[in-house]
Design a protein around this motif. Sequence first.
Motif, PDB file in Angstrom:
ATOM      1  N   GLU A   2       0.830  -1.204   0.000  1.00 37.51           N
ATOM      2  CA  GLU A   2       0.000   0.000   0.000  1.00 37.51           C
ATOM      3  C   GLU A   2       0.867   1.259   0.000  1.00 37.51           C
ATOM      4  O   GLU A   2       0.434   2.319  -0.448  1.00 37.51           O
ATOM      5  CB  GLU A   2      -0.914   0.001   1.227  1.00 37.51           C
ATOM      6  CG  GLU A   2      -1.917  -1.151   1.259  1.00 37.51           C
ATOM      7  CD  GLU A   2      -2.768  -1.207   0.020  1.00 37.51           C
ATOM      8  OE1 GLU A   2      -3.220  -0.140  -0.437  1.00 37.51           O
ATOM      9  OE2 GLU A   2      -2.980  -2.324  -0.504  1.00 37.51           O
ATOM     10  N   GLU A   3       2.112   1.132   0.501  1.00 40.08           N
ATOM     11  CA  GLU A   3       2.994   2.288   0.581  1.00 40.08           C
ATOM     12  C   GLU A   3       4.284   2.131  -0.216  1.00 40.08           C
ATOM     13  O   GLU A   3       4.897   3.117  -0.597  1.00 40.08           O
ATOM     14  CB  GLU A   3       3.348   2.568   2.047  1.00 40.08           C
ATOM     15  CG  GLU A   3       2.153   2.868   2.927  1.00 40.08           C
ATOM     16  CD  GLU A   3       2.548   3.077   4.372  1.00 40.08           C
ATOM     17  OE1 GLU A   3       3.755   2.968   4.672  1.00 40.08           O
ATOM     18  OE2 GLU A   3       1.653   3.345   5.196  1.00 40.08           O
ATOM     19  N   LYS A   4       4.726   0.890  -0.454  1.00 36.88           N
ATOM     20  CA  LYS A   4       5.995   0.625  -1.107  1.00 36.88           C
ATOM     21  C   LYS A   4       5.802  -0.216  -2.371  1.00 36.88           C
ATOM     22  O   LYS A   4       4.792  -0.892  -2.537  1.00 36.88           O
ATOM     23  CB  LYS A   4       6.942  -0.124  -0.159  1.00 36.88           C
ATOM     24  CG  LYS A   4       7.170   0.555   1.181  1.00 36.88           C
ATOM     25  CD  LYS A   4       7.971   1.837   1.048  1.00 36.88           C
ATOM     26  CE  LYS A   4       8.256   2.431   2.434  1.00 36.88           C
ATOM     27  NZ  LYS A   4       9.047   3.665   2.333  1.00 36.88           N
ATOM     28  N   LYS A   5       6.806  -0.156  -3.230  1.00 36.21           N
ATOM     29  CA  LYS A   5       6.836  -1.025  -4.394  1.00 36.21           C
ATOM     30  C   LYS A   5       7.323  -2.412  -3.974  1.00 36.21           C
ATOM     31  O   LYS A   5       8.294  -2.523  -3.223  1.00 36.21           O
ATOM     32  CB  LYS A   5       7.767  -0.459  -5.468  1.00 36.21           C
ATOM     33  CG  LYS A   5       7.313   0.859  -6.079  1.00 36.21           C
ATOM     34  CD  LYS A   5       6.149   0.656  -7.024  1.00 36.21           C
ATOM     35  CE  LYS A   5       5.802   1.946  -7.741  1.00 36.21           C
ATOM     36  NZ  LYS A   5       4.675   1.771  -8.691  1.00 36.21           N
ATOM     37  N   HIS A 119      -2.683  -5.351  -8.500  1.00 41.89           N
ATOM     38  CA  HIS A 119      -2.172  -4.274  -7.631  1.00 41.89           C
ATOM     39  C   HIS A 119      -1.082  -3.490  -8.361  1.00 41.89           C
ATOM     40  O   HIS A 119      -0.121  -4.059  -8.860  1.00 41.89           O
ATOM     41  CB  HIS A 119      -1.604  -4.873  -6.349  1.00 41.89           C
ATOM     42  CG  HIS A 119      -1.539  -3.909  -5.206  1.00 41.89           C
ATOM     43  ND1 HIS A 119      -0.729  -2.792  -5.215  1.00 41.89           N
ATOM     44  CD2 HIS A 119      -2.186  -3.897  -4.007  1.00 41.89           C
ATOM     45  CE1 HIS A 119      -0.874  -2.139  -4.085  1.00 41.89           C
ATOM     46  NE2 HIS A 119      -1.745  -2.780  -3.321  1.00 41.89           N
ATOM     47  N   ASN A 121       1.276  -1.614  -7.240  1.00 43.12           N
ATOM     48  CA  ASN A 121       2.587  -1.559  -6.591  1.00 43.12           C
ATOM     49  C   ASN A 121       3.290  -2.910  -6.518  1.00 43.12           C
ATOM     50  O   ASN A 121       4.370  -3.002  -5.933  1.00 43.12           O
ATOM     51  CB  ASN A 121       2.452  -0.998  -5.170  1.00 43.12           C
ATOM     52  CG  ASN A 121       2.394   0.524  -5.164  1.00 43.12           C
ATOM     53  OD1 ASN A 121       2.605   1.164  -6.193  1.00 43.12           O
ATOM     54  ND2 ASN A 121       2.096   1.094  -4.021  1.00 43.12           N
TER      55      ASN A 121
END
Length: 224
Positions: A2-5, A119, A121
């Motif tokens: 949700e925040e990082k690759k 997704h 990411n």
Amino acid sequence: AEEKKVLVLAKGSLTGGSTAWAQGGIAAVLDAGDTFEDHIRDTMVAGAGLNDRDTVEFVIERAPHAIDRLIELGVPFNKESGALHLTREGGHSHRRILHAGDISGQEIMRALIDACQAHDNITLLENYQAVDLISSRRLDWDGPNRCLGAFPLLLAKLVPSAVLTTDHAAAAGCIKIQHCPFHVISTFRFRTYSNTAHLDQMPVSFAVCGQVTGKREDGIRCNT
């Protein structure tokens, strides 16, 4: 994610490995008469007390939420009269095993792959293997040691081998990246293999049921 690759490497195809062959179910405290304490006790007894209790508690207490998430992602667990169908197996003292027919592993894998592919990411790469990790210590950077990346190896093709097990060929037990500064391998005794395979003509073999292997009847012993 949700925040990082996130990059996921698969040594073969995304559907390779042994997950799709798992027919058994998945355990979680969902029955009204069941408790986390009972599930923890059953697990510690089944592991002869060798389990890391903190890990056991962490997994079991989060299992109901994980089941909800799998259902949200589309895993079709069996139901009875509108409720999840729970069975009792092995060392469990309560009904807490969920199944998706007899292809639970395949359905869980399908749902997770679909979710990852959708997704933004998450990137999935097939036929790659991580050879080593890139750490700040190896680059002589100051500060705490951090993982900065990995060295991936593109596997042009997998060389077949004649290992007598019904585990998938890609499940080769590549557990430790050489000189990995971030992981400690412990309780390796819990690494298990699937059924004994009867080898007739390569590359075809068939599995011998676990109820036969290791069971003594009429003076005959079949060893895995």
